[in-house]
Design an enzyme around this catalytic site. Sequence first.
Site: not given
Length: 220
Positions: A29, A34, A81, A83, A108, A129
């Site tokens: 990532y 993101h 993470y 969420n 973002d 999220n």
Amino acid sequence: MNKTQNSETPPELVIPQLIVGLGNPEPKYDRTRHNIGFNAVDALAQSWQISLSENRKFQGIFGEGNRPRGQKIRLLKPLTYMNLSGQAIRAATDWYKIPPQSVLVVYDDMDLPIGKIRMRLSGSAGGHNGMKSTISHLGTDKFPRLRIGIGKPQDDPSKNEKDTISFVLGKFSLDESQLLEKVLKLVREAVELSLHQGVEKSMSLYNNRTIAVTNAETKG
């Protein structure tokens, strides 16, 4: 105190004590759209010479230090993470007894083009999220946030939610990456002003600025 005195009382400044960048852990990532919140915290840590390391109690990468004018400031990148970002934020705010209005969340935003940033004192999650989780765990949406534009896929009727997810989790192009270096400098300047003069002052000076795609210069 009479009504005249009361009306002249200046509003309390909103000064961040904890700055949180949202993103996802794991090397795959890194440098994705993101994860621009992570990049922002890394840039602040480098500029302020704050060492970041894993803090299991806060479920994130954490560091603290003093700004040149003496303010204590803390930086956090949740490792839960996206969420579940709120879990890490709540752990840090509970430990240091930091009120929500002193937490600045950086993340973002597809609704802003690359080259734009936007600060706000409060607001909804806007479908993000990480922000949904943050609002849920802090129990309020009244905390400052700084959104960094990442743009969106070209309008195309054939594009669906899967394409949007691929775009958000995709990496910036070489040209975009060069532009983002200047965007992150703008982010740092906006955050530093908020530490000295409050978030509202920073909003008034930086929400209308743009890093131009053509010449990568800041415009007022």
